[in-house]
Design an enzyme around this catalytic site. Sequence first.
Site, PDB file in Angstrom:
ATOM      1  N   ASN A   8      15.066 -18.704  -5.184  1.00  0.00           N
ATOM      2  CA  ASN A   8      15.059 -20.122  -4.786  1.00  0.00           C
ATOM      3  C   ASN A   8      14.926 -20.970  -6.042  1.00  0.00           C
ATOM      4  O   ASN A   8      13.843 -21.088  -6.600  1.00  0.00           O
ATOM      5  CB  ASN A   8      13.870 -20.366  -3.838  1.00  0.00           C
ATOM      6  CG  ASN A   8      13.723 -21.842  -3.496  1.00  0.00           C
ATOM      7  OD1 ASN A   8      14.645 -22.634  -3.692  1.00  0.00           O
ATOM      8  ND2 ASN A   8      12.565 -22.214  -2.965  1.00  0.00           N
ATOM      9  N   LYS A  10      15.161 -24.087  -6.279  1.00  0.00           N
ATOM     10  CA  LYS A  10      14.634 -25.445  -6.014  1.00  0.00           C
ATOM     11  C   LYS A  10      15.560 -26.477  -6.675  1.00  0.00           C
ATOM     12  O   LYS A  10      16.753 -26.231  -6.778  1.00  0.00           O
ATOM     13  CB  LYS A  10      13.189 -25.549  -6.482  1.00  0.00           C
ATOM     14  CG  LYS A  10      12.331 -24.397  -5.957  1.00  0.00           C
ATOM     15  CD  LYS A  10      10.876 -24.603  -6.110  1.00  0.00           C
ATOM     16  CE  LYS A  10      10.156 -23.364  -5.562  1.00  0.00           C
ATOM     17  NZ  LYS A  10       8.733 -23.547  -5.430  1.00  0.00           N
ATOM     18  N   HIS A  86      10.740 -24.625   4.183  1.00  0.00           N
ATOM     19  CA  HIS A  86       9.965 -24.382   2.955  1.00  0.00           C
ATOM     20  C   HIS A  86       8.803 -25.383   2.906  1.00  0.00           C
ATOM     21  O   HIS A  86       8.952 -26.540   3.314  1.00  0.00           O
ATOM     22  CB  HIS A  86      10.868 -24.543   1.729  1.00  0.00           C
ATOM     23  CG  HIS A  86      10.210 -24.074   0.481  1.00  0.00           C
ATOM     24  ND1 HIS A  86       9.274 -24.837  -0.182  1.00  0.00           N
ATOM     25  CD2 HIS A  86      10.314 -22.906  -0.209  1.00  0.00           C
ATOM     26  CE1 HIS A  86       8.844 -24.159  -1.232  1.00  0.00           C
ATOM     27  NE2 HIS A  86       9.455 -22.989  -1.270  1.00  0.00           N
ATOM     28  N   GLU A  88       7.597 -27.090   0.642  1.00  0.00           N
ATOM     29  CA  GLU A  88       7.856 -28.337  -0.083  1.00  0.00           C
ATOM     30  C   GLU A  88       8.585 -29.328   0.805  1.00  0.00           C
ATOM     31  O   GLU A  88       8.404 -30.543   0.681  1.00  0.00           O
ATOM     32  CB  GLU A  88       8.629 -28.040  -1.380  1.00  0.00           C
ATOM     33  CG  GLU A  88       7.701 -27.405  -2.417  1.00  0.00           C
ATOM     34  CD  GLU A  88       8.365 -26.490  -3.430  1.00  0.00           C
ATOM     35  OE1 GLU A  88       9.606 -26.504  -3.549  1.00  0.00           O
ATOM     36  OE2 GLU A  88       7.628 -25.741  -4.101  1.00  0.00           O
ATOM     37  N   GLU A 154       4.795 -17.581   2.976  1.00  0.00           N
ATOM     38  CA  GLU A 154       4.539 -18.177   1.668  1.00  0.00           C
ATOM     39  C   GLU A 154       3.273 -19.026   1.733  1.00  0.00           C
ATOM     40  O   GLU A 154       3.338 -20.200   2.120  1.00  0.00           O
ATOM     41  CB  GLU A 154       5.705 -19.076   1.272  1.00  0.00           C
ATOM     42  CG  GLU A 154       7.026 -18.367   1.107  1.00  0.00           C
ATOM     43  CD  GLU A 154       7.910 -19.118   0.126  1.00  0.00           C
ATOM     44  OE1 GLU A 154       8.216 -18.572  -0.916  1.00  0.00           O
ATOM     45  OE2 GLU A 154       8.256 -20.278   0.419  1.00  0.00           O
ATOM     46  N   GLY A 160       4.066 -21.734  -6.861  1.00  0.00           N
ATOM     47  CA  GLY A 160       4.145 -22.442  -8.139  1.00  0.00           C
ATOM     48  C   GLY A 160       2.804 -22.582  -8.846  1.00  0.00           C
ATOM     49  O   GLY A 160       2.686 -23.335  -9.808  1.00  0.00           O
ATOM     50  N   SER A 191       4.463 -17.257  -6.246  1.00  0.00           N
ATOM     51  CA  SER A 191       4.166 -16.744  -7.600  1.00  0.00           C
ATOM     52  C   SER A 191       4.525 -15.273  -7.771  1.00  0.00           C
ATOM     53  O   SER A 191       3.820 -14.534  -8.468  1.00  0.00           O
ATOM     54  CB  SER A 191       2.700 -17.002  -7.960  1.00  0.00           C
ATOM     55  OG  SER A 191       2.444 -18.402  -8.015  1.00  0.00           O
TER      56      SER A 191
HETATM   57  P1  PGA Z   1       7.145 -19.716  -6.810  1.00  0.00           P
HETATM   58  O1  PGA Z   1       7.886 -20.397  -5.582  1.00  0.00           O
HETATM   59  O2  PGA Z   1       7.676 -18.324  -6.931  1.00  0.00           O
HETATM   60  O3  PGA Z   1       7.496 -20.586  -7.993  1.00  0.00           O
HETATM   61  O4  PGA Z   1       5.691 -19.729  -6.497  1.00  0.00           O
HETATM   62  C1  PGA Z   1       8.107 -19.675  -4.410  1.00  0.00           C
HETATM   63  C2  PGA Z   1       8.781 -20.563  -3.405  1.00  0.00           C
HETATM   64  O5  PGA Z   1       8.554 -21.756  -3.407  1.00  0.00           O
HETATM   65  O6  PGA Z   1       9.542 -20.113  -2.589  1.00  0.00           O
END
Ligand code: PGA
Length: 227
Positions: A8, A10, A86, A88, A154, A160, A191
């Site tokens: 992903n 983003k 997601h 976010e 998640e 992140g 992460s």
């Molecule tokens: P990350 O993001 O690996 O940077 O923690 C995972 C995600 O948002 O799907």
Amino acid sequence: MSKIIVANWKMNGSFEFIEEFFQSFESTTNHTLIFCPPFPYISAIKSHGFSLGAQDCSPHTHGAYTGDISAKMIKDIGADYVIVGHSERRHYHGESSQLIKDKATVALDAGLTPIICVGESHQVRQSGSHIQFVIDQLQASLPDHRQNILVAYEPVWAIGTGLTASPDDIGEMHAALRNILPTTPLLYGGSVNQENASVILALDNVEGVLVGGASLKPQELNQIVKS
Ligand code: PGA
């Protein structure tokens, strides 16, 4: 055993970045590797031969929805997957589980596989109600037809942040999700990196990982894919 690895990206990338990325990314793998770049770059990655996904879709099929992109359009440009729900998007765009359900439903209708994301905040985990919270969120986000979906757990506090859920935390949550979805592939995200990927991918009820930050680094993604 073959696993599913979702990259992903983003809101990151450019044509220049993609060119450089694929110069150092080794492309052979038995796993299913799904690149989810921002919409404008989906076509640019197509020539590399990996599976493709978008990061979101409209809950509508077509019409006066300025700025939205439909699931059918995503299918048209050659993608087979779409991430919905997601954290976010739930957080920054106020997306509800009902909206995620609608998006997953139109995605299925368009022939896409929705990757439905669920996860609890730090506060919820500390309260001890994380299992029930995630189950409720999942039940409210699932489309009526549940074949051909992927679900990603998640935890919001792990995304992140460099904090990863422990193998026990992941095992506990995935066992609870497995009770509801006996055959759906379950992914973990938050992460994931080259150090922890092999341990996570070896856990029971973990059929894959959803990788954010680390998926932007070709060598690191290579290592994860080799896990
Ligand atoms: P990350 O993001 O690996 O940077 O923690 C995972 C995600 O948002 O799907």
